[in-house]
Each structure stands twice: as C-alpha cells, then as structure tokens.
Write an enzyme that holds these catalytic residues in place. Structure first.
Site, PDB file in Angstrom:
ATOM      1  N   ASN A   1       0.830  -1.212   0.000  1.00 23.18           N
ATOM      2  CA  ASN A   1       0.000   0.000   0.000  1.00 23.18           C
ATOM      3  C   ASN A   1       0.855   1.250   0.000  1.00 23.18           C
ATOM      4  O   ASN A   1       1.935   1.293   0.575  1.00 23.18           O
ATOM      5  CB  ASN A   1      -0.975  -0.012   1.190  1.00 23.18           C
ATOM      6  CG  ASN A   1      -0.419   0.693   2.416  1.00 23.18           C
ATOM      7  OD1 ASN A   1      -0.467   1.918   2.528  1.00 23.18           O
ATOM      8  ND2 ASN A   1       0.156  -0.087   3.327  1.00 23.18           N
TER       9      ASN A   1
ATOM     10  N   CYS B   1       6.321   5.223   8.436  1.00 21.36           N
ATOM     11  CA  CYS B   1       5.630   5.049   7.161  1.00 21.36           C
ATOM     12  C   CYS B   1       6.666   5.132   6.045  1.00 21.36           C
ATOM     13  O   CYS B   1       7.443   6.087   5.990  1.00 21.36           O
ATOM     14  CB  CYS B   1       4.584   6.144   6.975  1.00 21.36           C
ATOM     15  SG  CYS B   1       3.878   6.142   5.325  1.00 21.36           S
TER      16      CYS B   1
ATOM     17  N   LYS C   1       6.368   3.615  16.925  1.00 24.11           N
ATOM     18  CA  LYS C   1       6.249   2.535  15.932  1.00 24.11           C
ATOM     19  C   LYS C   1       7.446   2.551  14.995  1.00 24.11           C
ATOM     20  O   LYS C   1       7.694   3.549  14.306  1.00 24.11           O
ATOM     21  CB  LYS C   1       4.947   2.700  15.140  1.00 24.11           C
ATOM     22  CG  LYS C   1       4.716   1.546  14.166  1.00 24.11           C
ATOM     23  CD  LYS C   1       3.297   1.570  13.670  1.00 24.11           C
ATOM     24  CE  LYS C   1       3.024   0.458  12.699  1.00 24.11           C
ATOM     25  NZ  LYS C   1       1.649   0.525  12.185  1.00 24.11           N
TER      26      LYS C   1
ATOM     27  N   GLY D   1       1.195  -8.114   5.710  1.00 23.47           N
ATOM     28  CA  GLY D   1       0.602  -9.437   5.571  1.00 23.47           C
ATOM     29  C   GLY D   1       1.614 -10.558   5.787  1.00 23.47           C
ATOM     30  O   GLY D   1       2.764 -10.311   6.165  1.00 23.47           O
TER      31      GLY D   1
ATOM     32  N   GLY E   1      -3.407  -6.228  11.342  1.00 23.53           N
ATOM     33  CA  GLY E   1      -3.887  -5.333  10.298  1.00 23.53           C
ATOM     34  C   GLY E   1      -4.427  -6.081   9.105  1.00 23.53           C
ATOM     35  O   GLY E   1      -5.623  -6.342   8.983  1.00 23.53           O
TER      36      GLY E   1
HETATM   37  C1  LIG Z   1      -3.877  -0.109   3.880  1.00 25.87           C
HETATM   38  C2  LIG Z   1      -2.911   0.094   5.017  1.00 25.87           C
HETATM   39  C3  LIG Z   1      -2.848   1.341   5.637  1.00 25.87           C
HETATM   40  C4  LIG Z   1      -1.956   1.562   6.698  1.00 25.87           C
HETATM   41  N1  LIG Z   1      -1.924   2.780   7.306  1.00 25.87           N
HETATM   42  C5  LIG Z   1      -1.080   2.995   8.365  1.00 25.87           C
HETATM   43  C6  LIG Z   1      -1.066   4.240   9.047  1.00 25.87           C
HETATM   44  O1  LIG Z   1      -1.835   5.168   8.753  1.00 25.87           O
HETATM   45  N2  LIG Z   1      -0.172   4.383  10.069  1.00 25.87           N
HETATM   46  C7  LIG Z   1       0.689   3.393  10.473  1.00 25.87           C
HETATM   47  O2  LIG Z   1       1.461   3.571  11.419  1.00 25.87           O
HETATM   48  N3  LIG Z   1       0.665   2.175   9.854  1.00 25.87           N
HETATM   49  C8  LIG Z   1      -0.181   1.961   8.820  1.00 25.87           C
HETATM   50  N4  LIG Z   1      -0.206   0.740   8.194  1.00 25.87           N
HETATM   51  C9  LIG Z   1       0.701  -0.333   8.663  1.00 25.87           C
HETATM   52  C10 LIG Z   1       0.000  -1.291   9.624  1.00 25.87           C
HETATM   53  O3  LIG Z   1      -0.459  -0.638  10.788  1.00 25.87           O
HETATM   54  C11 LIG Z   1       0.954  -2.448  10.043  1.00 25.87           C
HETATM   55  O4  LIG Z   1       2.091  -1.903  10.690  1.00 25.87           O
HETATM   56  C12 LIG Z   1       1.431  -3.255   8.845  1.00 25.87           C
HETATM   57  O5  LIG Z   1       0.411  -3.398   7.896  1.00 25.87           O
HETATM   58  C13 LIG Z   1       1.931  -4.637   9.266  1.00 25.87           C
HETATM   59  O6  LIG Z   1       0.936  -5.381   9.930  1.00 25.87           O
HETATM   60  P1  LIG Z   1      -0.050  -6.402   9.149  1.00 25.87           P
HETATM   61  O7  LIG Z   1       0.802  -7.309   8.324  1.00 25.87           O
HETATM   62  O8  LIG Z   1      -0.814  -7.113  10.239  1.00 25.87           O
HETATM   63  O9  LIG Z   1      -0.951  -5.562   8.291  1.00 25.87           O
HETATM   64  C14 LIG Z   1      -1.101   0.492   7.139  1.00 25.87           C
HETATM   65  C15 LIG Z   1      -1.185  -0.760   6.512  1.00 25.87           C
HETATM   66  C16 LIG Z   1      -2.074  -0.979   5.470  1.00 25.87           C
HETATM   67  C17 LIG Z   1      -2.132  -2.338   4.823  1.00 25.87           C
END
Ligand SMILES: Cc1cc2nc3c(=O)[nH]c(=O)nc-3n(C[C@H](O)[C@H](O)[C@H](O)COP(=O)(O)O)c2cc1C
Length: 306
Positions: free
Chosen positions: A71, A131, A166, A218, A266
């Site tokens: 993303n 980010c 983070k 993911g 997430g």
């Molecule tokens: C569509 C999307 C939007 C995200 N937006 C943010 C965000 O605004 N701030 C942030 O710190 N992390 C953001 N993340 C990261 C997630 O919080 C997380 O750290 C990352 O996706 C890894 O975890 P997961 O594999 O369980 O998704 C985003 C992830 C995705 C997929």
C-alpha cells in the site's frame, strides 16, 4: 472477552486481550473501531492523523501481492482539528483503550497533534515514525536518531499519556533505533510498520501504485517482523507490541515467545477474517491452558536462550 489468562498491561494501558487493531486498517470511524473491540480486540489504534487534512495519493493505492498487500495510501486523513470530534465520540462508546496514531513533518507538529489527541481523550499516542511512502515524515524521521529523539522528547513534554513509538524495518539496525527511542522516553515500541516494496504491471510496463513504491504487509513480512521483535527484546527492556503478518493464533504465540507483550493485527482483517481477534484469542487461550501457563505474560520472551 473476560479471560484472565489474556490480561496484559502495556505502557500502563490495561488490555483485557493482548490483540490490538493496527493503525490504518479500518479508517477513522469510531463505529468500526467499536466493532473490532466487540470482536475481541483489547485495544485499537487509529489511522495516522496529522496537523492538516491530506488527500493521499491517487488510485491505485493498494495492490495485492501473493502473500500480502502493498500500500501507498499516502497518509490520507482529515487533520487533527476535524478528527478530535471522532476521538471524543469514540471515547464515549469504546470499552478498550484508544491509541491515536500521529504523524508530522517536525517535532513541533508531532507534539501539537499528540496534545490535541490526548486532550480529546486518547488513552495513548502511537508515533508513526515509520511510514515508508511519504516524503519528509515517517521513516525519514524514524531512521534518523537525532530527529527521532527530538520528536519523542517534544511529544513527551506535551502529553501526560503513554507514548508508543512505531518502528520501521527499513533501517540498517532496528535495535539501534529502538534504543534511541527508549532513551528519548518511549513507553512502549510497536514493531513493525510495512516493508518497502513495489509491483510492476508487465502489460503497461509501469509500476502499479501511483506512488511507484509502497509498503508490504501481511503474511510475507511475518518472519521479518518476528526477527525484529526478537532482536529488540534482546536489546531493551521496554515492552513491545508485535505487528506484521499475524494471521493465526500460532503466529501470535510466536510473537509472544519472541518478546512481544501484545500484538497488533492489520492485513489479516482486510484480507480474510474480520473475526480474527476472537479466533486468535481463543487459540492462544487453548495453547496456554494446554501448556499449563496461568497467563500470557509467562510466555513473553520465552524463546530467548539465556
Ligand atoms: C492499507 C494500510 C494502511 C496503513 N496505514 C497505516 C497508518 O496510517 N499508520 C501506520 O502507522 N501504519 C499503517 N499501516 C501499517 C500497519 O499498521 C501495520 O504496521 C502493517 O500493515 C503490518 O501489519 P499487518 O501485516 O498485520 O498488516 C497500514 C497498513 C495498510 C495495509
């Protein structure tokens, strides 16, 4: 879920389950955060919010990879002055801690947004210094020890609430950054944000994301995130929220064993399973009972050989 086995305290926050909603996955609405809490999340983290509203990038902002998502949403958000209404409302309906994720382009901006979020009722602040796809913020702050220290100190001086930092995996050594964050006053660490990535369309010959590059989340990143949590736990004593690719209760247990006190989820919610919190909580409970542990706290960091 009223289950003492799963109670944890992280950065002073009391969580009835150690599974939290990760930032950015369900947008900003209080109702969607409440739905996640009702399905078993012990805390919720909002999407990152900044000083002023931001449109984010043009579509496509998300592309599906084989084992995850890439993303580059571009920090689309309504700005803190608008969002404080939702924070105040969320506090009236949420039964679990509300963690507001904050980003900025300077220490002053991080501090200002954090202060407004805390005044509106946030139980804790999570600093998005990780980010990977927006210039001059996120990783660009979090990979520079001096700037990171300034940001954390400014936020700590402006709010009384716990500050969670983070971290990004897109750095040479995440444990150096973790130690910098702890020395600057972080009350807890979240590891990890997404891993810098891209996808190219052979037909058009061009990158698929409008921003060219984005962040991978993911199952593909789970082993990377797990290693980061393990390494950070070796280096600092500050509690960790493990995040990255957690999809099953076995994944969750691995993160606890690596050293996470709690976890964030997430992509699993978006990709397959809105009921993932309950499934994971049940699985972890059954595991603890089978192994005769009295609390999830007993298995935090247990994989480290002394
Ligand atoms: C569509 C999307 C939007 C995200 N937006 C943010 C965000 O605004 N701030 C942030 O710190 N992390 C953001 N993340 C990261 C997630 O919080 C997380 O750290 C990352 O996706 C890894 O975890 P997961 O594999 O369980 O998704 C985003 C992830 C995705 C997929």
């Amino acid at each position: 879920m009223n289950n003492n086995l799963l109670n944890v305290i992280i950065a002073g926050l009391k969580l009835t389950t150690p599974t939290a909603l990760a930032s950015g996955i369900l947008g900003y609405s209080a109702e969607s955060m409440q739905a996640v809490a009702e399905s078993g999340a012990g805390a919720v983290v909002t999407k990152s919010v900044g000083v002023t509203p931001r449109m984010g990038y043009a579509n496509p902002t998300v592309v599906q990879a084989k084992t995850g998502l890439i993303n580059a949403v571009g920090m689309a958000n309504p700005g803190i002055n608008e969002y404080i209404k939702e924070i105040s409302y969320a506090k009236t309906i949420l039964q679990v801690p509300l963690i507001v994720s904050v980003y900025g382009y300077s220490a002053e901006e991080y501090a200002l947004v954090s202060k407004k979020a805390a005044e509106a009722g946030a139980d804790a602040i999570e600093l998005n210094v990780s980010c990977p796809h927006v210039k001059d913020t996120g990783t660009e702050i979090g990979q520079n020890p001096r700037t990171l220290t300034e940001v954390i100190k400014a936020v700590k001086a402006s709010v009384q609430k716990p500050v969670i930092v983070k971290l990004s995996p897109n750095v040479t050594d995440i444990t150096d950054i973790a130690e910098t964050a702890v020395k600057a006053g972080a009350n807890a660490l979240t590891a990890i944000n997404t891993v810098k990535a891209m996808a190219i369309d052979p037909e058009t010959t061009l990158p698929i994301l409008s921003n060219t590059k984005g962040g991978l989340s993911g199952p593909a990143i789970k082993p990377i995130a797990l290693r980061c949590v393990y390494d950070i736990h070796e280096r600092v004593k500050t509690p960790i929220m493990g995040c990255g690719g957690i999809t099953t209760w076995q994944d969750a247990v691995e993160f606890f064993l690596a050293g996470a006190t709690a976890i964030q989820i997430g992509t699993a919610i978006a990709l397959n399973d809105p009921g993932v919190f309950q499934t994971i909580n049940k699985g972890v409970t059954a595991y603890l009972k089978k192994k005769q542990y009295r609390s999830v706290k007993e298995i935090v960091g247990l994989s480290h050989r002394s």
